[in-house]
Design a protein around this motif. Structure first.
Motif, short mmCIF file in Angstrom:
data_model
loop_
_atom_site.label_atom_id
_atom_site.label_comp_id
_atom_site.label_asym_id
_atom_site.label_seq_id
_atom_site.Cartn_x
_atom_site.Cartn_y
_atom_site.Cartn_z
N LYS A 226 0.84 -1.20 0.00
CA LYS A 226 0.00 0.00 0.00
C LYS A 226 0.87 1.25 0.00
O LYS A 226 1.94 1.29 0.59
CB LYS A 226 -0.92 0.01 1.22
N SER A 227 0.39 2.28 -0.67
CA SER A 227 1.10 3.54 -0.70
C SER A 227 1.16 4.13 0.71
O SER A 227 0.23 4.00 1.50
CB SER A 227 0.40 4.52 -1.64
N THR A 228 2.27 4.78 1.01
CA THR A 228 2.41 5.43 2.32
C THR A 228 1.64 6.74 2.38
O THR A 228 1.45 7.30 3.46
CB THR A 228 3.89 5.71 2.63
N GLN A 229 1.18 7.21 1.22
CA GLN A 229 0.39 8.42 1.20
C GLN A 229 -1.05 8.11 1.61
O GLN A 229 -1.63 7.13 1.15
CB GLN A 229 0.40 9.06 -0.20
N LYS A 230 -1.62 8.94 2.47
CA LYS A 230 -2.99 8.73 2.92
C LYS A 230 -3.94 8.87 1.76
O LYS A 230 -3.90 9.85 1.02
CB LYS A 230 -3.34 9.72 4.03
N ASN A 231 -4.81 7.90 1.57
CA ASN A 231 -5.74 7.91 0.45
C ASN A 231 -7.17 7.83 0.99
O ASN A 231 -7.59 6.81 1.53
CB ASN A 231 -5.46 6.73 -0.48
N GLU A 232 -7.89 8.91 0.82
CA GLU A 232 -9.28 8.94 1.26
C GLU A 232 -10.24 8.84 0.08
O GLU A 232 -11.43 9.09 0.22
CB GLU A 232 -9.53 10.24 2.04
N ILE A 233 -9.68 8.49 -1.08
CA ILE A 233 -10.49 8.45 -2.29
C ILE A 233 -10.93 7.02 -2.58
O ILE A 233 -10.13 6.10 -2.55
CB ILE A 233 -9.69 9.00 -3.49
N ASN A 234 -12.20 6.84 -2.86
CA ASN A 234 -12.72 5.53 -3.21
C ASN A 234 -13.42 5.64 -4.56
O ASN A 234 -14.63 5.51 -4.68
CB ASN A 234 -13.69 5.02 -2.14
N ASP A 235 -12.63 5.95 -5.57
CA ASP A 235 -13.14 6.17 -6.92
C ASP A 235 -12.64 5.06 -7.82
O ASP A 235 -11.44 4.96 -8.09
CB ASP A 235 -12.66 7.53 -7.42
N PRO A 236 -13.53 4.18 -8.33
CA PRO A 236 -13.11 3.06 -9.18
C PRO A 236 -12.33 3.49 -10.41
O PRO A 236 -11.53 2.73 -10.95
CB PRO A 236 -14.43 2.39 -9.57
N THR A 237 -12.57 4.72 -10.89
CA THR A 237 -11.85 5.19 -12.08
C THR A 237 -10.41 5.55 -11.77
O THR A 237 -9.62 5.79 -12.66
CB THR A 237 -12.56 6.42 -12.70
N LEU A 238 -10.08 5.58 -10.49
CA LEU A 238 -8.70 5.87 -10.08
C LEU A 238 -8.08 4.67 -9.39
O LEU A 238 -7.29 4.79 -8.46
CB LEU A 238 -8.66 7.10 -9.16
N GLN A 239 -8.46 3.49 -9.85
CA GLN A 239 -7.93 2.25 -9.32
C GLN A 239 -7.51 1.32 -10.45
O GLN A 239 -8.05 1.39 -11.56
CB GLN A 239 -8.97 1.55 -8.44
N CYS A 240 -6.55 0.46 -10.18
CA CYS A 240 -6.12 -0.57 -11.12
C CYS A 240 -6.60 -1.91 -10.58
O CYS A 240 -6.32 -2.25 -9.42
CB CYS A 240 -4.61 -0.58 -11.27
N GLN A 241 -7.30 -2.66 -11.40
CA GLN A 241 -7.72 -4.00 -11.02
C GLN A 241 -6.73 -4.98 -11.61
O GLN A 241 -6.57 -5.07 -12.84
CB GLN A 241 -9.13 -4.29 -11.54
N TYR A 242 -6.03 -5.72 -10.75
CA TYR A 242 -5.01 -6.65 -11.22
C TYR A 242 -5.26 -8.00 -10.56
O TYR A 242 -4.96 -8.21 -9.38
CB TYR A 242 -3.62 -6.14 -10.88
N GLY A 243 -5.85 -8.91 -11.32
CA GLY A 243 -6.22 -10.20 -10.75
C GLY A 243 -7.23 -9.98 -9.64
O GLY A 243 -8.26 -9.33 -9.83
N LYS A 244 -6.93 -10.49 -8.45
CA LYS A 244 -7.82 -10.33 -7.30
C LYS A 244 -7.53 -9.04 -6.53
O LYS A 244 -8.20 -8.75 -5.53
CB LYS A 244 -7.68 -11.53 -6.37
N LEU A 245 -6.54 -8.29 -6.97
CA LEU A 245 -6.13 -7.10 -6.24
C LEU A 245 -6.77 -5.84 -6.81
O LEU A 245 -6.82 -5.65 -8.02
CB LEU A 245 -4.62 -6.94 -6.29
N THR A 246 -7.25 -4.99 -5.91
CA THR A 246 -7.72 -3.66 -6.28
C THR A 246 -6.70 -2.67 -5.75
O THR A 246 -6.49 -2.57 -4.54
CB THR A 246 -9.11 -3.36 -5.70
#
Length: 283
Positions: A226-246
């Motif tokens: 996980k990124s060390t930067q705090k992420n409060e965003i839950n936007d599917p368009t700003l995510q990469c789906q890789y296998g079972k990983l989001t």
């Protein structure tokens, strides 16, 4: 600066401050549409890729165009890949291209490199001929990045690894952008690696290569960092789906070492995760 743009800027890293250094040739090849842009960089926030998100398993895709079953790509478009007669055919899990490989005559001939040069035409695989001896000395010369070339030879500007130029009499390295004998490479992975590209694979870039000719498929052993930067965003368009990983922007996989190379994979510009392959130094 709003929180979203600020977050993506940090996640992609400050190294991009002087231009986008994230390789995006795979998105350009698929003719994906860039979404948004980061302040101070040339990087988009994400890409909209219908050929990925709205993939039709009964069709084939190449360089932004959709092909029906049995439809053929014009030969001049696949010639740079030493291919011809590429047509869309039904396959599992989805339709893919089948091509005829072109064997150039020079593949089977000895060549006098000291006395001769091979000459090429733009966007070609095979040479158009050769020039030797006294005729070679008559050829026009080109100078690019301090190196000398002769008319008909291929040249690769150091400032753009995706650009190829053919030396000709009036070549001027200060006018490359308008030179008809200089052209951008088109990546051919949709011809040969459609299964990997459109079934969840991640493009792998190596050293100074323009195109990703390798695709990494998800593994059960993949470990998310996980990124060390705090992420409060839950936007599917700003995510990469890789296998079972989001993966959120900035997330990565634990680096993998295999066969003398290290693979570092991260979600930098969705929707695809991408990897960089480096050769391990020998101690």
């Amino acid at each position: 600066m709003n929180r979203l743009v600020g977050f993506v800027l940090i996640a992609v890293s400050v190294s991009l401050a002087f231009g986008c250094r994230v390789p995006i040739k795979h998105y350009n090849t698929m003719k994906c549409t860039p979404v948004g842009g980061n302040v101070g960089t040339d990087c988009p926030i994400s890409f909209n890729c219908p050929s990925i998100t709205q993939h039709d398993n009964s069709k084939c895709y190449f360089n932004g165009k959709t092909y029906e079953l049995s439809e053929q790509i014009p030969n001049e478009q696949v010639a740079p890949f030493c291919s011809a007669l590429c047509y869309c055919r039904s396959a599992s899990p989805f339709a893919q291209f089948r091509c005829t490989h072109v064997d150039c005559a020079e593949f089977f001939q000895s060549f006098d490199y000291d006395n001769c040069i091979r000459t090429y035409k733009p966007k070609s695989c095979c040479s158009s001929g050769k020039v030797c001896g006294k005729e070679k000395k008559k050829l026009a010369k080109c100078f690019l990045d301090g190196d000398e070339y002769l008319a008909g030879q291929k040249m690769h500007p150091s400032g753009n690894k995706c650009l190829t130029c053919i030396c000709h009499e009036n070549f001027n390295e200060t006018n490359i952008s308008s030179d008809p004998n200089c052209y951008e490479s088109v990546c051919g992975f949709e011809l040969f690696y459609a299964k990997q590209a459109y079934k969840g694979g991640a493009p792998v870039y190596y050293e100074d290569h323009c195109c990703p000719w390798e695709w990494r498929m998800p593994k059960d052993t993949d470990k998310l960092v996980k990124s060390t930067q705090k992420n409060e965003i839950n936007d599917p368009t700003l995510q990469c789906q890789y296998g079972k990983l989001t993966m959120n922007v900035g997330d990565s996989l634990m680096p993998e070492v295999a066969d003398g190379f290290t693979y570092k994979c991260s979600c930098l510009i969705p929707p695809l995760m991408q990897c960089v392959k480096t050769k391990n130094s020998k101690e």
